[in-house]
Design a protein around this motif. Structure first.
Motif, PDB file in Angstrom:
ATOM      1  N   TRP A  76       4.295  -9.565   1.128  1.00  0.00           N
ATOM      2  CA  TRP A  76       3.900 -10.273   0.102  1.00  0.00           C
ATOM      3  C   TRP A  76       3.791  -9.386  -1.068  1.00  0.00           C
ATOM      4  CZ3 TRP A  76       0.587  -9.998   4.532  1.00  0.00           C
ATOM      5  CH2 TRP A  76      -0.378  -9.265   4.593  1.00  0.00           C
ATOM      6  N   THR A  77       3.468  -9.931  -2.189  1.00  0.00           N
ATOM      7  CA  THR A  77       3.130  -8.864  -3.290  1.00  0.00           C
ATOM      8  C   THR A  77       1.862  -9.043  -3.656  1.00  0.00           C
ATOM      9  OG1 THR A  77       3.865 -10.936  -4.948  1.00  0.00           O
ATOM     10  CG2 THR A  77       5.628  -9.330  -4.402  1.00  0.00           C
ATOM     11  N   GLU A  78       1.302  -8.413  -4.527  1.00  0.00           N
ATOM     12  CA  GLU A  78      -0.047  -8.140  -4.914  1.00  0.00           C
ATOM     13  C   GLU A  78       0.086  -8.256  -6.482  1.00  0.00           C
ATOM     14  OE1 GLU A  78      -3.018  -4.556  -4.662  1.00  0.00           O
ATOM     15  OE2 GLU A  78      -2.965  -5.594  -2.658  1.00  0.00           O
ATOM     16  N   LYS A  79      -0.986  -8.901  -6.977  1.00  0.00           N
ATOM     17  CA  LYS A  79      -1.206  -8.956  -8.532  1.00  0.00           C
ATOM     18  C   LYS A  79      -2.493  -7.975  -8.652  1.00  0.00           C
ATOM     19  CE  LYS A  79      -0.038 -13.539 -10.041  1.00  0.00           C
ATOM     20  NZ  LYS A  79      -0.450 -14.728 -10.575  1.00  0.00           N
ATOM     21  N   ALA A  80      -2.230  -7.290  -9.905  1.00  0.00           N
ATOM     22  CA  ALA A  80      -3.402  -6.250 -10.409  1.00  0.00           C
ATOM     23  C   ALA A  80      -3.617  -6.560 -11.744  1.00  0.00           C
ATOM     24  CB  ALA A  80      -2.929  -4.799  -9.996  1.00  0.00           C
ATOM     25  N   PRO A  81      -4.748  -6.382 -12.244  1.00  0.00           N
ATOM     26  CA  PRO A  81      -5.002  -6.562 -13.827  1.00  0.00           C
ATOM     27  C   PRO A  81      -4.236  -5.357 -14.427  1.00  0.00           C
ATOM     28  CG  PRO A  81      -7.024  -6.764 -12.570  1.00  0.00           C
ATOM     29  CD  PRO A  81      -5.862  -6.357 -11.538  1.00  0.00           C
ATOM     30  N   ARG A  82      -3.681  -5.515 -15.651  1.00  0.00           N
ATOM     31  CA  ARG A  82      -3.092  -4.385 -16.422  1.00  0.00           C
ATOM     32  C   ARG A  82      -4.152  -3.222 -16.350  1.00  0.00           C
ATOM     33  NH1 ARG A  82       1.716  -4.225 -18.094  1.00  0.00           N
ATOM     34  NH2 ARG A  82       2.794  -6.358 -18.320  1.00  0.00           N
ATOM     35  N   HIS A  83      -5.488  -3.405 -16.661  1.00  0.00           N
ATOM     36  CA  HIS A  83      -6.180  -2.285 -17.004  1.00  0.00           C
ATOM     37  C   HIS A  83      -6.384  -1.591 -15.826  1.00  0.00           C
ATOM     38  CE1 HIS A  83      -9.434  -5.300 -15.131  1.00  0.00           C
ATOM     39  NE2 HIS A  83      -9.748  -4.031 -14.776  1.00  0.00           N
ATOM     40  N   GLU A  84      -5.870  -1.958 -14.424  1.00  0.00           N
ATOM     41  CA  GLU A  84      -6.032  -1.006 -13.211  1.00  0.00           C
ATOM     42  C   GLU A  84      -4.847  -0.011 -13.170  1.00  0.00           C
ATOM     43  OE1 GLU A  84      -6.775  -3.092  -9.679  1.00  0.00           O
ATOM     44  OE2 GLU A  84      -8.522  -4.151 -10.353  1.00  0.00           O
ATOM     45  N   VAL A  85      -3.875  -0.072 -14.138  1.00  0.00           N
ATOM     46  CA  VAL A  85      -2.714   0.584 -13.823  1.00  0.00           C
ATOM     47  C   VAL A  85      -2.996   1.977 -14.504  1.00  0.00           C
ATOM     48  CG1 VAL A  85      -0.169   1.044 -14.925  1.00  0.00           C
ATOM     49  CG2 VAL A  85      -1.205  -1.161 -14.276  1.00  0.00           C
ATOM     50  N   GLN A  86      -2.853   2.957 -13.432  1.00  0.00           N
ATOM     51  CA  GLN A  86      -3.242   4.156 -13.858  1.00  0.00           C
ATOM     52  C   GLN A  86      -2.089   5.105 -14.383  1.00  0.00           C
ATOM     53  OE1 GLN A  86      -4.550   4.745  -9.798  1.00  0.00           O
ATOM     54  NE2 GLN A  86      -6.644   5.001 -10.654  1.00  0.00           N
ATOM     55  N   ASP A  87      -0.990   5.005 -14.052  1.00  0.00           N
ATOM     56  CA  ASP A  87       0.093   5.690 -14.603  1.00  0.00           C
ATOM     57  C   ASP A  87       1.407   4.803 -14.451  1.00  0.00           C
ATOM     58  OD1 ASP A  87       1.633   7.820 -15.661  1.00  0.00           O
ATOM     59  OD2 ASP A  87       1.273   9.033 -13.959  1.00  0.00           O
ATOM     60  N   HIS A  88       2.533   5.156 -15.117  1.00  0.00           N
ATOM     61  CA  HIS A  88       3.893   4.629 -15.204  1.00  0.00           C
ATOM     62  C   HIS A  88       5.013   5.415 -15.033  1.00  0.00           C
ATOM     63  CE1 HIS A  88       7.008   2.665 -17.651  1.00  0.00           C
ATOM     64  NE2 HIS A  88       6.784   1.642 -16.730  1.00  0.00           N
ATOM     65  N   ARG A  89       5.949   4.913 -14.283  1.00  0.00           N
ATOM     66  CA  ARG A  89       7.311   5.686 -14.512  1.00  0.00           C
ATOM     67  C   ARG A  89       8.190   4.337 -14.524  1.00  0.00           C
ATOM     68  NH1 ARG A  89       6.483   9.335  -9.123  1.00  0.00           N
ATOM     69  NH2 ARG A  89       4.824  10.673 -10.161  1.00  0.00           N
ATOM     70  N   GLY A  90       9.286   4.852 -15.393  1.00  0.00           N
ATOM     71  CA  GLY A  90      10.510   3.926 -15.666  1.00  0.00           C
ATOM     72  C   GLY A  90      11.058   3.826 -14.172  1.00  0.00           C
ATOM     73  N   ALA A  91      12.026   2.851 -14.231  1.00  0.00           N
ATOM     74  CA  ALA A  91      12.863   2.701 -13.074  1.00  0.00           C
ATOM     75  C   ALA A  91      13.687   3.813 -12.587  1.00  0.00           C
ATOM     76  CB  ALA A  91      13.648   1.227 -13.080  1.00  0.00           C
ATOM     77  N   THR A  92      14.155   4.635 -13.691  1.00  0.00           N
ATOM     78  CA  THR A  92      15.316   5.541 -13.278  1.00  0.00           C
ATOM     79  C   THR A  92      14.435   7.003 -12.650  1.00  0.00           C
ATOM     80  OG1 THR A  92      14.810   6.337 -15.662  1.00  0.00           O
ATOM     81  CG2 THR A  92      16.645   4.747 -14.990  1.00  0.00           C
ATOM     82  N   VAL A  93      13.011   6.874 -12.410  1.00  0.00           N
ATOM     83  CA  VAL A  93      12.369   7.963 -12.221  1.00  0.00           C
ATOM     84  C   VAL A  93      12.135   8.052 -10.552  1.00  0.00           C
ATOM     85  CG1 VAL A  93      10.154   9.451 -12.426  1.00  0.00           C
ATOM     86  CG2 VAL A  93      11.241   8.514 -14.678  1.00  0.00           C
ATOM     87  N   GLU A  94      12.429   9.120  -9.971  1.00  0.00           N
ATOM     88  CA  GLU A  94      12.094   8.964  -8.548  1.00  0.00           C
ATOM     89  C   GLU A  94      10.662   9.095  -8.300  1.00  0.00           C
ATOM     90  OE1 GLU A  94      14.249   8.588  -5.897  1.00  0.00           O
ATOM     91  OE2 GLU A  94      15.990   8.166  -7.530  1.00  0.00           O
ATOM     92  N   GLU A  95      10.291   8.444  -7.267  1.00  0.00           N
ATOM     93  CA  GLU A  95       8.851   8.587  -6.735  1.00  0.00           C
ATOM     94  C   GLU A  95       8.577   9.728  -5.803  1.00  0.00           C
ATOM     95  OE1 GLU A  95       5.928   5.817  -3.682  1.00  0.00           O
ATOM     96  OE2 GLU A  95       7.702   5.003  -4.475  1.00  0.00           O
ATOM     97  N   ASP A  96       7.720  10.485  -5.990  1.00  0.00           N
ATOM     98  CA  ASP A  96       7.622  11.754  -5.313  1.00  0.00           C
ATOM     99  C   ASP A  96       5.994  11.917  -4.738  1.00  0.00           C
ATOM    100  OD1 ASP A  96       5.939  12.343  -7.748  1.00  0.00           O
ATOM    101  OD2 ASP A  96       7.017  14.065  -8.113  1.00  0.00           O
ATOM    102  N   ASP A  97       5.364  10.943  -5.097  1.00  0.00           N
ATOM    103  CA  ASP A  97       3.889  11.057  -4.294  1.00  0.00           C
ATOM    104  C   ASP A  97       3.738  10.058  -3.295  1.00  0.00           C
ATOM    105  OD1 ASP A  97       2.868  12.842  -6.301  1.00  0.00           O
ATOM    106  OD2 ASP A  97       2.432  11.322  -7.720  1.00  0.00           O
TER     107      ASP A  97
END
Length: 72
Positions: free
Chosen positions: A51-72
């Motif tokens: 399933w998916t999960e909803k989060a309020p926008r104020h909980e977004v701590q960081d953002h990476r565009g779709a072209t950036v690879e995940e490394d964490d």
């Protein structure tokens, strides 16, 4: 004005609908998740389950565009 000061001081983030879109990665509660849908007030993200999960926008701590690879 208060919100602008918080963003300027680094106390709050400003990841709005115009900057976060489907396919991007967002960090919520310390975990990087792929965005499924971005609304005005919430962001829906993939989970490790079926399933998916909803989060309020104020909980977004960081953002990476779709072209950036995940490394964490």
């Amino acid at each position: 004005m208060v919100r602008a000061e918080q963003i300027g001081d680094g106390v709050a983030t400003n990841y709005g609908r115009e900057s976060v879109t489907s396919g991007d990665l967002v960090k919520i509660r310390g975990h990087w998740r792929k965005v499924v849908r971005a609304n005005v007030k919430t962001v829906s993200v993939e989970t490790d389950y079926s399933w998916t999960e909803k989060a309020p926008r104020h909980e977004v701590q960081d953002h990476r565009g779709a072209t950036v690879e995940e490394d964490d």
